[in-house]
Scaffold this motif. Structure first.
Motif, PDB file in Angstrom:
ATOM      1  N   CYS A  16       0.631  -1.236  -0.102  1.00 13.47           N
ATOM      2  CA  CYS A  16      -0.025   0.106   0.014  1.00 13.47           C
ATOM      3  C   CYS A  16       1.103   1.266   0.124  1.00 13.47           C
ATOM      4  O   CYS A  16       2.084   1.076   0.327  1.00 13.47           O
ATOM      5  CB  CYS A  16      -1.054   0.127   1.208  1.00 13.47           C
ATOM      6  SG  CYS A  16      -0.288   0.283   2.795  1.00 13.47           S
ATOM      7  N   PHE A  22      -1.153  -3.598   6.015  1.00 16.02           N
ATOM      8  CA  PHE A  22      -2.642  -3.427   6.058  1.00 16.02           C
ATOM      9  C   PHE A  22      -3.717  -4.539   5.789  1.00 16.02           C
ATOM     10  O   PHE A  22      -4.723  -4.353   5.993  1.00 16.02           O
ATOM     11  CB  PHE A  22      -2.849  -2.080   5.424  1.00 16.02           C
ATOM     12  CG  PHE A  22      -3.272  -2.456   4.013  1.00 16.02           C
ATOM     13  CD1 PHE A  22      -4.672  -2.407   3.440  1.00 16.02           C
ATOM     14  CD2 PHE A  22      -2.522  -2.875   2.948  1.00 16.02           C
ATOM     15  CE1 PHE A  22      -4.905  -2.610   2.140  1.00 16.02           C
ATOM     16  CE2 PHE A  22      -2.697  -3.130   1.842  1.00 16.02           C
ATOM     17  CZ  PHE A  22      -4.026  -2.947   1.259  1.00 16.02           C
ATOM     18  N   SER A  23      -3.065  -5.640   5.813  1.00 19.73           N
ATOM     19  CA  SER A  23      -3.899  -7.030   5.511  1.00 19.73           C
ATOM     20  C   SER A  23      -4.312  -7.617   6.600  1.00 19.73           C
ATOM     21  O   SER A  23      -3.477  -8.011   7.345  1.00 19.73           O
ATOM     22  CB  SER A  23      -3.303  -7.820   4.416  1.00 19.73           C
ATOM     23  OG  SER A  23      -3.803  -9.103   4.670  1.00 19.73           O
ATOM     24  N   VAL A 129     -14.231  -0.482   5.618  1.00 18.43           N
ATOM     25  CA  VAL A 129     -13.072  -0.531   5.281  1.00 18.43           C
ATOM     26  C   VAL A 129     -12.888  -0.703   3.845  1.00 18.43           C
ATOM     27  O   VAL A 129     -11.993   0.013   3.160  1.00 18.43           O
ATOM     28  CB  VAL A 129     -12.330  -1.528   5.865  1.00 18.43           C
ATOM     29  CG1 VAL A 129     -11.061  -1.778   5.549  1.00 18.43           C
ATOM     30  CG2 VAL A 129     -12.474  -1.325   7.385  1.00 18.43           C
ATOM     31  N   ARG A 132     -12.902   2.377   1.388  1.00 19.91           N
ATOM     32  CA  ARG A 132     -11.787   3.368   1.723  1.00 19.91           C
ATOM     33  C   ARG A 132     -10.272   2.815   1.526  1.00 19.91           C
ATOM     34  O   ARG A 132      -9.430   3.545   1.256  1.00 19.91           O
ATOM     35  CB  ARG A 132     -11.741   3.710   3.243  1.00 19.91           C
ATOM     36  CG  ARG A 132     -13.150   4.291   3.395  1.00 19.91           C
ATOM     37  CD  ARG A 132     -13.096   4.974   4.887  1.00 19.91           C
ATOM     38  NE  ARG A 132     -14.150   5.756   5.256  1.00 19.91           N
ATOM     39  CZ  ARG A 132     -15.297   5.697   5.749  1.00 19.91           C
ATOM     40  NH1 ARG A 132     -15.497   4.460   6.150  1.00 19.91           N
ATOM     41  NH2 ARG A 132     -16.315   6.580   6.053  1.00 19.91           N
ATOM     42  N   GLU A 133     -10.203   1.404   1.357  1.00 24.94           N
ATOM     43  CA  GLU A 133      -8.843   0.878   0.998  1.00 24.94           C
ATOM     44  C   GLU A 133      -8.506   1.304  -0.236  1.00 24.94           C
ATOM     45  O   GLU A 133      -7.107   1.307   0.039  1.00 24.94           O
ATOM     46  CB  GLU A 133      -9.183  -0.644   1.094  1.00 24.94           C
ATOM     47  CG  GLU A 133      -7.986  -1.787   1.095  1.00 24.94           C
ATOM     48  CD  GLU A 133      -8.585  -3.122   1.316  1.00 24.94           C
ATOM     49  OE1 GLU A 133      -7.684  -4.021   0.775  1.00 24.94           O
ATOM     50  OE2 GLU A 133      -9.411  -3.397   1.899  1.00 24.94           O
ATOM     51  N   ILE A 136      -5.415   3.972  -0.206  1.00 30.90           N
ATOM     52  CA  ILE A 136      -4.031   3.852   0.057  1.00 30.90           C
ATOM     53  C   ILE A 136      -3.469   3.021  -0.809  1.00 30.90           C
ATOM     54  O   ILE A 136      -2.295   2.319  -0.713  1.00 30.90           O
ATOM     55  CB  ILE A 136      -3.936   3.092   1.351  1.00 30.90           C
ATOM     56  CG1 ILE A 136      -4.832   1.546   1.763  1.00 30.90           C
ATOM     57  CG2 ILE A 136      -4.591   4.298   2.387  1.00 30.90           C
ATOM     58  CD1 ILE A 136      -4.355   1.178   3.009  1.00 30.90           C
ATOM     59  N   GLN A 142      -5.233   0.138  -7.440  1.00 36.65           N
ATOM     60  CA  GLN A 142      -6.746   0.687  -7.675  1.00 36.65           C
ATOM     61  C   GLN A 142      -7.438   0.204  -8.734  1.00 36.65           C
ATOM     62  O   GLN A 142      -8.753  -0.276  -8.297  1.00 36.65           O
ATOM     63  CB  GLN A 142      -6.602   2.248  -7.681  1.00 36.65           C
ATOM     64  CG  GLN A 142      -6.218   2.867  -6.299  1.00 36.65           C
ATOM     65  CD  GLN A 142      -6.288   4.417  -6.404  1.00 36.65           C
ATOM     66  OE1 GLN A 142      -6.734   4.775  -7.459  1.00 36.65           O
ATOM     67  NE2 GLN A 142      -5.678   5.113  -5.551  1.00 36.65           N
ATOM     68  N   VAL A 216      -6.152   1.713   7.286  1.00 33.52           N
ATOM     69  CA  VAL A 216      -7.209   2.415   6.262  1.00 33.52           C
ATOM     70  C   VAL A 216      -7.635   3.625   6.564  1.00 33.52           C
ATOM     71  O   VAL A 216      -7.596   4.524   5.832  1.00 33.52           O
ATOM     72  CB  VAL A 216      -7.998   1.136   5.681  1.00 33.52           C
ATOM     73  CG1 VAL A 216      -9.015   1.755   4.933  1.00 33.52           C
ATOM     74  CG2 VAL A 216      -7.454  -0.093   5.193  1.00 33.52           C
ATOM     75  N   ASP A 217      -8.293   3.575   7.870  1.00 28.71           N
ATOM     76  CA  ASP A 217      -8.837   4.767   8.338  1.00 28.71           C
ATOM     77  C   ASP A 217      -8.896   4.877   9.595  1.00 28.71           C
ATOM     78  O   ASP A 217      -9.531   4.057  10.492  1.00 28.71           O
ATOM     79  CB  ASP A 217     -10.365   4.674   7.776  1.00 28.71           C
ATOM     80  CG  ASP A 217     -11.199   5.972   8.097  1.00 28.71           C
ATOM     81  OD1 ASP A 217     -10.882   6.916   7.114  1.00 28.71           O
ATOM     82  OD2 ASP A 217     -11.816   6.018   8.860  1.00 28.71           O
TER      83      ASP A 217
END
Length: 245
Positions: A16, A22-23, A129, A132-133, A136, A142, A216-217
């Protein structure tokens, strides 16, 4: 416990733009590696590169309801040149290869907590999530993420957050999340973890999911951490979250 200077593990993780893990699935293994003090290095892979990279390493695809797939985490155990994919297979390998300190991977209480958390917290996290993922991820990732996730959803990612849907989902599962949190506190008198004084695979499952959401957030993190039980487990696992890359 590994003492060699050479890394014992190569950990394949999801890339990311923040350049940290982030996983949630990878965090579960990363927490285990950190707790056991197993030396490792991380190789970050973009979403489109996971399948060709893991195929190139000779790994066989996993079987799921949706068909064969390649996924992270995957590891190379360097002393034996063994490659393993999927946290469900990696965790018992690490436990048998590096048994001290022990991490109970299954328990009756833990299985109940994980099943209920997947059902209720998983619903809320998918709503909050997932859309919003994409923020990043690199532009290339993307495109892959939007194409594959929107094909599965049948609508745009942004629709998950529209017209008060997010609040509605969280409100609908509020009582169930509280009930899961109370289960997590069942052995609170014995220690801060699900089973008491020492962490288990269930603690790493919970804490890893929360940490992944936090990357993520921050708002989603604050939303889940307010529930009793979740905050205690997350805080208890903090010492094993210092290595994020």
């Amino acid at each position: 416990m590994a003492t060699q200077t050479e890394p014992q593990i190569v950990l394949y993780d999801l890339a990311c733009t923040k350049n940290v893990c982030f996983s949630p699935a990878v965090w579960r293994i990363r927490l285990m590696l950190n707790y056991k003090r197993i030396s490792y290095v991380t190789v970050f892979l973009e979403f489109p590169d996971i399948e060709p990279t893991l195929k190139g390493l000779g790994l066989a695809p996993s079987q799921s309801a949706s068909g064969s797939k390649y996924t992270v985490p995957a590891i190379q155990h360097t002393p034996t040149n063994t490659y393993i994919m999927d946290s469900a297979a990696i965790a018992p390998f690490l436990e048998s290869t590096y048994p001290d300190p022990a991490v109970p991977l299954t328990s009756e209480l833990g299985s109940e907590i994980e099943a209920k958390a997947r059902a209720v917290v998983g619903t809320a996290f998918r709503t909050s999530v997932m859309p919003r993922e994409i923020g990043i991820l690199s532009p290339r990732a993307q495109d892959y993420f939007r194409r594959t996730r929107e094909a599965a959803l049948g609508h745009r990612l942004e629709d998950l957050l529209g017209l008060g849907k997010e609040d509605s989902v969280w409100n609908a599962v509020d009582g169930d999340i509280r009930a899961v949190g109370e289960l997590m506190r069942s052995r609170r008198a014995e220690g801060p973890f699900v089973l008491g004084a020492r962490p288990s695979g269930t603690d790493f499952f919970i804490a890893g999911s929360i940490q992944a959401a936090r990357v993520v957030d921050e708002g989603v993190f604050q939303r889940i951490i307010k529930y009793p039980g979740f905050e205690e487990v997350y805080e208890a696992c903090q010492p094993y979250m210092e290595k994020k890359v």
